[in-house]
Design a protein around this motif. Structure first.
Motif, PDB file in Angstrom:
ATOM      1  N   GLN A 196      -5.083  60.711  29.143  1.00  0.00           N
ATOM      2  CA  GLN A 196      -5.492  60.549  27.750  1.00  0.00           C
ATOM      3  C   GLN A 196      -5.162  61.794  26.925  1.00  0.00           C
ATOM      4  O   GLN A 196      -4.668  61.688  25.794  1.00  0.00           O
ATOM      5  N   GLN A 197      -5.393  62.975  27.463  1.00  0.00           N
ATOM      6  CA  GLN A 197      -5.033  64.199  26.762  1.00  0.00           C
ATOM      7  C   GLN A 197      -3.518  64.350  26.679  1.00  0.00           C
ATOM      8  O   GLN A 197      -2.982  64.810  25.668  1.00  0.00           O
ATOM      9  N   ASP A 198      -2.813  63.944  27.742  1.00  0.00           N
ATOM     10  CA  ASP A 198      -1.350  64.007  27.711  1.00  0.00           C
ATOM     11  C   ASP A 198      -0.792  63.158  26.578  1.00  0.00           C
ATOM     12  O   ASP A 198       0.230  63.516  25.975  1.00  0.00           O
ATOM     13  N   TRP A 199      -1.435  62.044  26.282  1.00  0.00           N
ATOM     14  CA  TRP A 199      -0.961  61.199  25.189  1.00  0.00           C
ATOM     15  C   TRP A 199      -1.252  61.814  23.822  1.00  0.00           C
ATOM     16  O   TRP A 199      -0.500  61.601  22.872  1.00  0.00           O
ATOM     17  N   GLU A 200      -2.307  62.573  23.706  1.00  0.00           N
ATOM     18  CA  GLU A 200      -2.547  63.285  22.446  1.00  0.00           C
ATOM     19  C   GLU A 200      -1.456  64.330  22.218  1.00  0.00           C
ATOM     20  O   GLU A 200      -0.961  64.496  21.102  1.00  0.00           O
ATOM     21  N   THR A 201      -1.063  65.014  23.283  1.00  0.00           N
ATOM     22  CA  THR A 201       0.024  65.984  23.184  1.00  0.00           C
ATOM     23  C   THR A 201       1.337  65.294  22.843  1.00  0.00           C
ATOM     24  O   THR A 201       2.110  65.769  21.990  1.00  0.00           O
ATOM     25  N   HIS A 202       1.596  64.179  23.501  1.00  0.00           N
ATOM     26  CA  HIS A 202       2.810  63.394  23.235  1.00  0.00           C
ATOM     27  C   HIS A 202       2.859  62.964  21.773  1.00  0.00           C
ATOM     28  O   HIS A 202       3.910  63.013  21.124  1.00  0.00           O
ATOM     29  N   ASN A 203       1.718  62.566  21.240  1.00  0.00           N
ATOM     30  CA  ASN A 203       1.683  62.066  19.865  1.00  0.00           C
ATOM     31  C   ASN A 203       2.042  63.152  18.852  1.00  0.00           C
ATOM     32  O   ASN A 203       2.588  62.854  17.783  1.00  0.00           O
ATOM     33  N   ALA A 204       1.767  64.400  19.185  1.00  0.00           N
ATOM     34  CA  ALA A 204       2.096  65.496  18.273  1.00  0.00           C
ATOM     35  C   ALA A 204       3.603  65.592  18.040  1.00  0.00           C
ATOM     36  O   ALA A 204       4.057  65.940  16.943  1.00  0.00           O
ATOM     37  N   GLU A 205       4.398  65.274  19.066  1.00  0.00           N
ATOM     38  CA  GLU A 205       5.851  65.292  18.911  1.00  0.00           C
ATOM     39  C   GLU A 205       6.314  64.189  17.962  1.00  0.00           C
ATOM     40  O   GLU A 205       7.234  64.389  17.155  1.00  0.00           O
ATOM     41  N   PHE A 206       5.676  63.028  18.046  1.00  0.00           N
ATOM     42  CA  PHE A 206       5.985  61.962  17.089  1.00  0.00           C
ATOM     43  C   PHE A 206       5.717  62.426  15.664  1.00  0.00           C
ATOM     44  O   PHE A 206       6.495  62.144  14.745  1.00  0.00           O
ATOM     45  N   GLU A 207       4.605  63.103  15.475  1.00  0.00           N
ATOM     46  CA  GLU A 207       4.230  63.529  14.126  1.00  0.00           C
ATOM     47  C   GLU A 207       5.286  64.454  13.535  1.00  0.00           C
ATOM     48  O   GLU A 207       5.615  64.362  12.346  1.00  0.00           O
ATOM     49  N   LYS A 208       5.850  65.338  14.360  1.00  0.00           N
ATOM     50  CA  LYS A 208       6.893  66.242  13.869  1.00  0.00           C
ATOM     51  C   LYS A 208       8.132  65.472  13.433  1.00  0.00           C
ATOM     52  O   LYS A 208       8.656  65.682  12.326  1.00  0.00           O
ATOM     53  N   PHE A 231      28.768  51.897  12.403  1.00  0.00           N
ATOM     54  CA  PHE A 231      27.790  51.021  11.772  1.00  0.00           C
ATOM     55  C   PHE A 231      26.958  51.810  10.768  1.00  0.00           C
ATOM     56  O   PHE A 231      26.545  52.942  11.037  1.00  0.00           O
ATOM     57  N   THR A 232      26.736  51.209   9.613  1.00  0.00           N
ATOM     58  CA  THR A 232      25.893  51.830   8.588  1.00  0.00           C
ATOM     59  C   THR A 232      24.744  50.903   8.251  1.00  0.00           C
ATOM     60  O   THR A 232      24.951  49.703   8.003  1.00  0.00           O
ATOM     61  N   ILE A 233      23.534  51.460   8.248  1.00  0.00           N
ATOM     62  CA  ILE A 233      22.351  50.671   7.929  1.00  0.00           C
ATOM     63  C   ILE A 233      21.634  51.298   6.743  1.00  0.00           C
ATOM     64  O   ILE A 233      21.411  52.510   6.697  1.00  0.00           O
ATOM     65  N   GLY A 234      21.312  50.473   5.756  1.00  0.00           N
ATOM     66  CA  GLY A 234      20.604  50.955   4.584  1.00  0.00           C
ATOM     67  C   GLY A 234      19.101  50.979   4.820  1.00  0.00           C
ATOM     68  O   GLY A 234      18.561  50.151   5.560  1.00  0.00           O
ATOM     69  N   LEU A 235      18.430  51.926   4.192  1.00  0.00           N
ATOM     70  CA  LEU A 235      16.989  52.068   4.337  1.00  0.00           C
ATOM     71  C   LEU A 235      16.289  51.754   3.011  1.00  0.00           C
ATOM     72  O   LEU A 235      16.866  51.921   1.943  1.00  0.00           O
ATOM     73  N   ASN A 236      15.057  51.307   3.099  1.00  0.00           N
ATOM     74  CA  ASN A 236      14.287  50.969   1.906  1.00  0.00           C
ATOM     75  C   ASN A 236      13.861  52.223   1.154  1.00  0.00           C
ATOM     76  O   ASN A 236      13.480  53.232   1.767  1.00  0.00           O
ATOM     77  N   ALA A 237      13.906  52.149  -0.164  1.00  0.00           N
ATOM     78  CA  ALA A 237      13.560  53.308  -0.992  1.00  0.00           C
ATOM     79  C   ALA A 237      12.125  53.772  -0.737  1.00  0.00           C
ATOM     80  O   ALA A 237      11.827  54.964  -0.812  1.00  0.00           O
ATOM     81  N   LYS A 238      11.234  52.833  -0.440  1.00  0.00           N
ATOM     82  CA  LYS A 238       9.840  53.180  -0.153  1.00  0.00           C
ATOM     83  C   LYS A 238       9.523  53.027   1.330  1.00  0.00           C
ATOM     84  O   LYS A 238       8.382  52.818   1.722  1.00  0.00           O
ATOM     85  N   GLY A 239      10.556  53.152   2.159  1.00  0.00           N
ATOM     86  CA  GLY A 239      10.373  53.004   3.593  1.00  0.00           C
ATOM     87  C   GLY A 239       9.630  54.182   4.208  1.00  0.00           C
ATOM     88  O   GLY A 239       9.657  55.304   3.684  1.00  0.00           O
ATOM     89  N   VAL A 240       8.970  53.917   5.318  1.00  0.00           N
ATOM     90  CA  VAL A 240       8.200  54.924   6.040  1.00  0.00           C
ATOM     91  C   VAL A 240       8.605  54.881   7.516  1.00  0.00           C
ATOM     92  O   VAL A 240       8.732  53.799   8.096  1.00  0.00           O
ATOM     93  N   TRP A 241       8.811  56.048   8.099  1.00  0.00           N
ATOM     94  CA  TRP A 241       9.067  56.142   9.543  1.00  0.00           C
ATOM     95  C   TRP A 241       7.736  56.219  10.274  1.00  0.00           C
ATOM     96  O   TRP A 241       6.847  56.990   9.897  1.00  0.00           O
TER      97      TRP A 241
END
Length: 425
Positions: A196-208, A231-241
């Motif tokens: 469970q703690q390892d997943w909290e650490t893992h999640n920090a990398e996603f946040e970066k 290949f080129t893919i367009g992204l939404n102007a209000k898109g969120v990662w």
């Protein structure tokens, strides 16, 4: 020399505490079970021992009740072999009532994934395609509850012997099964003392990574690799990662996929052009699609082919009017436990986390600013694809380069040779 049956039996017994910690991880972090909540566990019958561990953990976490829904590869195959296609065009009323009523009651759903990758080889692909379409259109409370952030859900793996034989074909069945358990625990970051703690650490990398991608606010991404992808893919102007932990509309934080390595968004459904080639096989509804490519124009698949499973691919693309468009664009570095394992899992939950991928079909409301407050028509108008299917396919190679292009036309490296550009600096 390989391991004997007795040695494997003892080795699996030695994983007992780790399996319990894995079950606890799925309940506490994957599902974030709340006191008094209904928990639904969908599991293969062959994984009954692990399912019991999950149920035990759920009750320890305060679950009010746990419903278990069993599945079986052989029973599913027999059904598809012997029942006409027309039957699968609708969900039996009792099944729809079961899923919809549980979702409406606020249940959380755990899907334990473990199956023979070729369980439905030779079955008419129209039958599982019809069954999936019916479930996604007739179990709306269930489907929309997960899609629109009302119900917590998590997908995680547990081994079955046929799957183990496929992943480790050179091992005896008992050793393959043990090795697959080891691989599942390691790639799920559940092989340590405190997963469970390892997943909290893992999640920090996603946040970066999310912070960097959202800060650039790219207009489009350009993919190039030596296998022919251009290949080129367009992204939404209000898109969120997004990526890592998810969040429901009531603020519950959970992990929908264990394992997960991806940062993802929903692209502009009208802007995709060029050719993409598969990097790994796709296992869809127990059938394999391999060595395939798709060509896009104006966001639509206009041409495709596959060395294996072309008819399965056709049914995916032709599921409905929007299944030929993209709903997801996901980025995964080759420097991840799944990729570094060198294993081909023949299971999308794992293989999609070893490789950058795209998905045909529906997009994610949470990947658009304010998207969870919009209905499907409004999401469609905002560029987020809506479909009754969502099928991931892997395109990330070791030499994949991705360039992000800002609205002002500035080009910024995102991926270099299969990994994050900012990790290579």
């Amino acid at each position: 020399m390989g391991m004997t049956l007795e040695e494997c039996t003892l080795a699996i017994e030695g994983l007992d505490a780790q399996m319990d910690r894995y079950a606890e991880l799925l309940v506490r972090k994957g599902l974030a079970v709340r006191p008094g909540q209904e928990v639904v566990v969908q599991s293969p019958v062959e994984c009954a021992d692990f399912a019991r561990r999950v149920v035990r953990s759920a009750y320890h976490a305060g679950a009010g009740h746990v419903t278990v829904i069993w599945g079986d590869d052989e029973m599913s195959r027999l059904e598809f072999q012997n029942v006409p296609t027309e039957y699968f065009r609708h969900v039996p009323g009792w099944k729809a009532e079961q899923l919809n009523s549980l979702a409406e009651a606020g249940a959380c759903f755990l899907f334990i994934e473990g199956s023979d990758p070729e369980a439905l080889a030779g079955i008419d692909p129209a039958k599982p395609a019809a069954a999936a379409y019916a479930r996604n259109t007739e179990c709306l409370s269930f489907r929309n509850g997960m899609d629109f952030g009302k119900n917590v859900w998590c997908i995680a793996g547990a081994p079955v012997k046929a799957w183990a034989r496929k992943v480790f074909p050179d091992c005896p069945e008992h050793e393959a099964y043990y090795r697959l358990w080891l691989a599942i625990l390691k790639t799920a970051r559940a092989d340590g003392e405190d997963p469970q703690q390892d997943w909290e650490t893992h999640n920090a990398e996603f946040e970066k990574n999310k912070r960097l991608l959202n800060g650039y606010a790219f207009d489009r991404l350009h993919y190039v690799s030596k296998n022919g992808t251009d290949f080129t893919i367009g992204l939404n102007a209000k898109g969120v990662w997004e990526g890592g932990a998810g969040r429901t509309v009531d603020g519950t934080v959970f992990f929908p996929n264990i394992p997960t390595e991806e940062v993802f968004t929903s692209p502009d459904r009208m802007r995709a052009d060029g050719v993409v080639h598969s990097a790994l096989p796709l296992i869809h509804a127990g059938q394999r699609v391999d060595d395939f490519w798709l060509r896009f124009e104006g966001g639509r698949v206009v041409e495709y082919d596959a060395a294996v499973g072309r008819e399965v691919l056709r049914h995916i693309i032709e599921t409905d009017e929007n299944s030929c468009r993209l709903g997801e664009c996901a980025l995964i570095s080759k420097a991840t436990p799944i990729r570094q394992s060198g294993l081909l899992f023949y299971d999308t939950l794992y293989d999609e986390n070893a490789s950058c991928h795209l998905a045909l079909g529906t997009g994610f409301p949470e990947c658009l600013e304010g998207g969870l407050d919009l209905d499907k028509d409004a999401l469609l108008a905002s560029g987020v694809n809506q479909s009754t299917t969502h099928v991931d396919f892997m395109i990330g190679t070791d030499d994949l380069n991705i360039t992000g292009v800002t609205p002002a036309g500035e080009e910024i490296p995102v991926f270099c040779n299969g990994g994050w550009a900012w990790e290579a600096e």
